[in-house]
Design an enzyme around this catalytic site. Structure first.
Site, PDB file in Angstrom:
ATOM      1  CB  SER A  22      14.767  -9.396   5.531  1.00 22.56           C
ATOM      2  OG  SER A  22      13.441  -8.674   5.824  1.00 22.56           O
ATOM      3  CE  LYS A  72       6.033  -6.636   9.944  1.00 24.41           C
ATOM      4  NZ  LYS A  72       5.593  -6.206   8.730  1.00 24.41           N
ATOM      5  CG  ASN A  93       9.131  -2.585   9.742  1.00 28.79           C
ATOM      6  OD1 ASN A  93       9.738  -1.493  10.182  1.00 28.79           O
ATOM      7  ND2 ASN A  93       9.419  -2.794   8.457  1.00 28.79           N
ATOM      8  CG  ASP A 109       5.785  -3.198   7.427  1.00 25.44           C
ATOM      9  OD1 ASP A 109       6.934  -3.598   7.027  1.00 25.44           O
ATOM     10  OD2 ASP A 109       5.280  -3.762   8.040  1.00 25.44           O
ATOM     11  N   GLY A 133      -6.778  -6.870   6.473  1.00 25.40           N
ATOM     12  CA  GLY A 133      -5.715  -7.045   7.407  1.00 25.40           C
ATOM     13  C   GLY A 133      -5.434  -5.802   8.124  1.00 25.40           C
ATOM     14  N   GLY A 135      -3.364  -5.685  10.877  1.00 24.00           N
ATOM     15  CA  GLY A 135      -2.568  -5.839  12.005  1.00 24.00           C
ATOM     16  C   GLY A 135      -1.242  -4.963  11.954  1.00 24.00           C
ATOM     17  N   GLY A 136      -0.035  -5.287  12.229  1.00 24.00           N
ATOM     18  CA  GLY A 136       1.011  -4.157  12.499  1.00 24.00           C
ATOM     19  C   GLY A 136       1.429  -3.866  11.018  1.00 24.00           C
ATOM     20  CB  ALA A 137       2.087  -5.303   7.595  1.00 23.32           C
ATOM     21  N   GLY A 246       4.730  -8.702  -3.284  1.00 16.24           N
ATOM     22  CA  GLY A 246       5.081  -8.128  -2.032  1.00 16.24           C
ATOM     23  C   GLY A 246       6.498  -7.624  -1.906  1.00 16.24           C
TER      24      GLY A 246
END
Length: 265
Positions: A22, A72, A93, A109, A133, A135-137, A246
């Site tokens: 970022s 997140k 995010n 995301d 996965g 989670g948040g993302a 990514g």
């Protein structure tokens, strides 16, 4: 880049944070637009997240906070209000500091991931996806894939609570996408195979997904940005599979996030 008394500050919080792309992308965007703003990284352990976010609320020239792993989901609890996507996924995010010092949370995301696929002419509508996965993302990506019209979405996470939470949220939406539990192993029916876990950030991490059974035309995507070529992507390339980096997620959402922070048009 010139820093002065009128510079608007954005911070990115994560643990670790050294892998974050970022800073370079946001700061390049600010320079391109001629905006007097800068993004800087802060490594914040989970136990300190609340104290840090509460403290940052008092900084008047702070535009907002970019939130990465593992914060997140936890960061969403500090927002006074949430965007539809953030409320849907229970994660953020990006936090925008409002005039009264409260946080408004958003999640980019998922839409960033789908836009990144579109930019590479990879269409997910009516396709079958394995997502490892939740989670948040992962939750953000899952909801965006459903919005994009995937035919089926197979989910795996070693954290059963996280997996169940996402399953419930996706099924409560209705729609035609088939939601199933899976193992972290590609099947011939999967058109897209997506790693949304942090497994792969470190050189000695195990492979998060077994690609042995992958279809030759499958696309393997990893949300990890550093290293650019994770062990999973290297394994996919060795098997002759197409890969998706990514960085495409962030590159496809950085301008939208900067606009959300009211820093660019």
């Amino acid at each position: 880049m010139q820093i002065d008394g009128e510079t608007k500050i954005v911070v990115i919080v994560g643990d670790p944070v050294a892998q974050a792309k970022s800073p370079e992308l946001f700061n390049a965007l600010f320079e391109r637009y001629g905006v007097n703003a800068a993004l800087v990284p802060l490594q914040v352990p989970p136990a300190k997240l609340g104290a840090v976010l509460d403290g940052l609320r008092g900084i008047v020239n702070l535009a907002g906070v970019v939130v990465i792993v593992p914060h997140k989901i936890a960061a969403a609890a500090y927002a006074a209000d949430l965007s539809d996507a953030a409320r849907q996924t229970g994660s953020v995010n990006c936090l925008r500091r409002e005039m009264d010092g409260t946080w408004f949370g958003a999640m980019f995301d998922g839409i960033g991931f789908v836009k990144g696929l579109d930019a590479c002419e990879l269409i997910v509508r009516d396709k079958s996806v394995l997502l490892v996965g939740t989670g948040g993302a992962g939750a953000g990506v899952a909801h965006a894939l459903v919005d994009a019209g995937v035919a089926s979405l197979d989910l795996f996470d070693s954290n059963t609570e996280s997996l169940q939470r996402l399953e419930r949220a996706l099924r409560s939406r209705g729609g035609t996408t088939l939601i199933r539990r899976s193992m972290p192993a590609a099947q011939a029916a999967h058109d897209f195979i997506v790693n949304a876990t942090p497994c792969g950030m470190r050189a000695n991490d195990p492979l998060p997904i077994d690609l042995t059974g992958a279809h030759p035309d499958a696309v393997v995507a990893d949300l990890i940005m550093k290293p650019a070529q994770t062990r999973l992507l290297e394994d996919a390339r060795a098997r002759g599979l197409a890969t998706h980096l990514g960085r495409y997620l962030l590159e496809s959402s950085v301008e939208t996030m900067a606009a959300f922070l009211r820093l660019v048009p």
